[in-house]
Design a protein around this motif. Structure first.
Motif, PDB file in Angstrom:
ATOM      1  N   MET A   1     -15.031  25.701  27.585  1.00 30.00           N
ATOM      2  CA  MET A   1     -15.664  24.596  28.012  1.00 30.00           C
ATOM      3  C   MET A   1     -14.704  23.489  28.458  1.00 30.00           C
ATOM      4  O   MET A   1     -13.598  23.403  27.889  1.00 30.00           O
ATOM      5  CB  MET A   1     -16.387  24.097  26.574  1.00 30.00           C
ATOM      6  N   LYS A   2     -15.070  22.831  29.460  1.00 26.80           N
ATOM      7  CA  LYS A   2     -14.387  22.005  30.122  1.00 26.80           C
ATOM      8  C   LYS A   2     -14.678  20.621  29.579  1.00 26.80           C
ATOM      9  O   LYS A   2     -15.803  20.126  30.299  1.00 26.80           O
ATOM     10  CB  LYS A   2     -14.550  22.142  31.755  1.00 26.80           C
ATOM     11  N   LEU A   3     -13.951  19.599  28.931  1.00 23.59           N
ATOM     12  CA  LEU A   3     -14.157  18.375  28.839  1.00 23.59           C
ATOM     13  C   LEU A   3     -13.187  17.363  29.191  1.00 23.59           C
ATOM     14  O   LEU A   3     -11.987  17.540  29.056  1.00 23.59           O
ATOM     15  CB  LEU A   3     -14.247  18.265  27.046  1.00 23.59           C
ATOM     16  N   ASN A   4     -13.711  16.214  29.738  1.00 24.73           N
ATOM     17  CA  ASN A   4     -12.902  15.158  30.108  1.00 24.73           C
ATOM     18  C   ASN A   4     -12.733  14.244  28.808  1.00 24.73           C
ATOM     19  O   ASN A   4     -11.574  13.738  28.656  1.00 24.73           O
ATOM     20  CB  ASN A   4     -13.589  14.282  31.135  1.00 24.73           C
ATOM     21  N   ILE A   5     -13.680  13.740  28.048  1.00 22.19           N
ATOM     22  CA  ILE A   5     -13.763  12.966  26.850  1.00 22.19           C
ATOM     23  C   ILE A   5     -14.480  13.556  25.727  1.00 22.19           C
ATOM     24  O   ILE A   5     -15.541  13.917  26.354  1.00 22.19           O
ATOM     25  CB  ILE A   5     -14.110  11.445  27.655  1.00 22.19           C
ATOM     26  N   LEU A   6     -13.732  13.492  24.624  1.00 25.94           N
ATOM     27  CA  LEU A   6     -14.611  13.844  23.359  1.00 25.94           C
ATOM     28  C   LEU A   6     -14.400  13.017  22.448  1.00 25.94           C
ATOM     29  O   LEU A   6     -13.106  12.377  22.021  1.00 25.94           O
ATOM     30  CB  LEU A   6     -13.986  15.128  23.157  1.00 25.94           C
ATOM     31  N   GLY A   7     -15.569  12.579  21.802  1.00 22.89           N
ATOM     32  CA  GLY A   7     -15.554  11.575  20.735  1.00 22.89           C
ATOM     33  C   GLY A   7     -15.605  12.189  19.435  1.00 22.89           C
ATOM     34  O   GLY A   7     -16.258  13.138  19.444  1.00 22.89           O
TER      35      GLY A   7
ATOM     36  N   TRP B   1      -4.313   5.005   9.267  1.00 24.29           N
ATOM     37  CA  TRP B   1      -4.132   3.976  10.198  1.00 24.29           C
ATOM     38  C   TRP B   1      -4.624   4.173  11.426  1.00 24.29           C
ATOM     39  O   TRP B   1      -5.721   4.793  11.604  1.00 24.29           O
ATOM     40  CB  TRP B   1      -2.502   3.549   9.859  1.00 24.29           C
ATOM     41  N   ALA B   2      -3.809   4.064  12.519  1.00 22.38           N
ATOM     42  CA  ALA B   2      -4.254   4.007  14.016  1.00 22.38           C
ATOM     43  C   ALA B   2      -3.164   4.549  14.891  1.00 22.38           C
ATOM     44  O   ALA B   2      -1.887   4.068  14.342  1.00 22.38           O
ATOM     45  CB  ALA B   2      -5.066   2.577  14.424  1.00 22.38           C
ATOM     46  N   GLY B   3      -3.330   5.258  15.778  1.00 25.66           N
ATOM     47  CA  GLY B   3      -2.291   5.613  16.634  1.00 25.66           C
ATOM     48  C   GLY B   3      -2.974   6.401  17.617  1.00 25.66           C
ATOM     49  O   GLY B   3      -4.147   6.428  18.189  1.00 25.66           O
ATOM     50  N   SER B   4      -1.954   6.953  18.561  1.00 25.33           N
ATOM     51  CA  SER B   4      -2.366   7.795  19.508  1.00 25.33           C
ATOM     52  C   SER B   4      -1.120   9.163  19.686  1.00 25.33           C
ATOM     53  O   SER B   4      -0.267   8.847  19.008  1.00 25.33           O
ATOM     54  CB  SER B   4      -2.089   7.217  20.827  1.00 25.33           C
ATOM     55  N   MET B   5      -1.431  10.115  20.001  1.00 23.71           N
ATOM     56  CA  MET B   5      -0.742  11.282  19.934  1.00 23.71           C
ATOM     57  C   MET B   5      -1.063  12.240  21.116  1.00 23.71           C
ATOM     58  O   MET B   5      -2.289  12.361  21.348  1.00 23.71           O
ATOM     59  CB  MET B   5      -0.632  11.972  18.400  1.00 23.71           C
ATOM     60  N   LYS B   6      -0.106  12.993  21.443  1.00 24.99           N
ATOM     61  CA  LYS B   6      -0.279  14.027  22.549  1.00 24.99           C
ATOM     62  C   LYS B   6      -0.762  15.430  21.673  1.00 24.99           C
ATOM     63  O   LYS B   6      -0.212  15.700  20.532  1.00 24.99           O
ATOM     64  CB  LYS B   6       0.968  14.383  23.338  1.00 24.99           C
ATOM     65  N   LEU B   7      -1.805  16.028  22.209  1.00 27.64           N
ATOM     66  CA  LEU B   7      -2.055  17.452  21.549  1.00 27.64           C
ATOM     67  C   LEU B   7      -2.191  18.350  22.780  1.00 27.64           C
ATOM     68  O   LEU B   7      -2.980  18.356  23.277  1.00 27.64           O
ATOM     69  CB  LEU B   7      -3.523  17.167  20.866  1.00 27.64           C
ATOM     70  N   GLY B   8      -0.943  19.086  22.923  1.00 24.05           N
ATOM     71  CA  GLY B   8      -0.913  19.779  24.053  1.00 24.05           C
ATOM     72  C   GLY B   8      -1.126  18.931  25.521  1.00 24.05           C
ATOM     73  O   GLY B   8      -0.239  17.918  25.385  1.00 24.05           O
ATOM     74  N   SER B   9      -1.943  19.175  26.172  1.00 25.24           N
ATOM     75  CA  SER B   9      -1.837  18.278  27.448  1.00 25.24           C
ATOM     76  C   SER B   9      -3.026  17.187  27.372  1.00 25.24           C
ATOM     77  O   SER B   9      -3.381  16.318  28.214  1.00 25.24           O
ATOM     78  CB  SER B   9      -2.405  19.350  28.624  1.00 25.24           C
ATOM     79  N   LYS B  10      -3.737  17.197  26.153  1.00 29.36           N
ATOM     80  CA  LYS B  10      -4.593  16.030  25.723  1.00 29.36           C
ATOM     81  C   LYS B  10      -3.840  14.762  25.038  1.00 29.36           C
ATOM     82  O   LYS B  10      -2.912  15.015  24.614  1.00 29.36           O
ATOM     83  CB  LYS B  10      -5.799  16.657  24.935  1.00 29.36           C
TER      84      LYS B  10
ATOM     85  N   LEU C   1     -10.747  11.791  22.269  1.00 27.42           N
ATOM     86  CA  LEU C   1      -9.612  12.712  22.750  1.00 27.42           C
ATOM     87  C   LEU C   1     -10.015  12.959  24.587  1.00 27.42           C
ATOM     88  O   LEU C   1     -10.891  12.978  24.898  1.00 27.42           O
ATOM     89  CB  LEU C   1      -9.956  14.274  22.351  1.00 27.42           C
ATOM     90  N   PHE C   2      -8.753  12.504  25.340  1.00 25.27           N
ATOM     91  CA  PHE C   2      -8.901  12.678  26.468  1.00 25.27           C
ATOM     92  C   PHE C   2      -8.039  13.683  27.221  1.00 25.27           C
ATOM     93  O   PHE C   2      -7.090  14.263  26.862  1.00 25.27           O
ATOM     94  CB  PHE C   2      -8.130  11.542  27.262  1.00 25.27           C
ATOM     95  N   ASN C   3      -8.694  14.686  28.281  1.00 20.75           N
ATOM     96  CA  ASN C   3      -7.927  15.272  28.924  1.00 20.75           C
ATOM     97  C   ASN C   3      -6.882  14.837  29.721  1.00 20.75           C
ATOM     98  O   ASN C   3      -6.859  13.490  29.940  1.00 20.75           O
ATOM     99  CB  ASN C   3      -8.705  16.375  29.773  1.00 20.75           C
TER     100      ASN C   3
END
Length: 135
Positions: A1-7, A15-24, A41-43
């Motif tokens: 499945m190809k997704l650009n944005i996943l809520g 808390w809050a933050g951002s992280m890389k999960l592989g290429s996402k 989650l963003f591709n």
């Protein structure tokens, strides 16, 4: 499945933050305990357009994607259930409005997430639903 944005709802970090999960790329907003929480989650391609984002509450996060003609605002929410106190439900919708305040009126705004809605067969103004017969 190809997704650009996943809520996402029920994100497990505090808390809050951002992280890389592989290429996402994942942005997330949580409280100080391991309950609730939302994320987007963003591709890799879409993440390049991520201009800014803001954790609003453990139930709401907003992201702004920068585009050539119009910017895209994404609000991911996780609404309280119908068993919740009215105060908590009201607070959630106030935070959705606050999230909209981070975006410009000319931005395209998408509100998505687990809204704990009860949907019937009647049309409700300003609500889009996917019909089961659509492919």
């Amino acid at each position: 499945m190809k997704l650009n944005i996943l809520g996402l709802a029920e994100v497990g970090w505090t808390w809050a933050g951002s992280m890389k999960l592989g290429s996402k790329t994942l942005i997330y907003s949580r409280g100080h305990i391991h309950e609730r929480g939302v994320g987007i989650l963003f591709n890799v391609t879409t993440a390049k357009s991520l201009g800014s984002w803001c954790p609003i509450l453990d139930r709401v996060v907003v992201a702004k994607l920068v585009a050539k003609l119009l910017n895209l605002g994404i609000i991911q929410g996780y609404a309280p259930t119908s068993d919740s106190e009215d105060v908590e439900v009201d607070k959630f919708y106030e935070k959705i409005e606050k999230a909209k305040g981070y975006l410009k009126s000319q931005d395209i705004i998408i509100v998505m997430g687990d809204l704990n809605a009860k949907v019937g067969d009647e049309r409700v103004e300003d609500v889009a639903q996917w019909h089961r017969d659509c492919k």
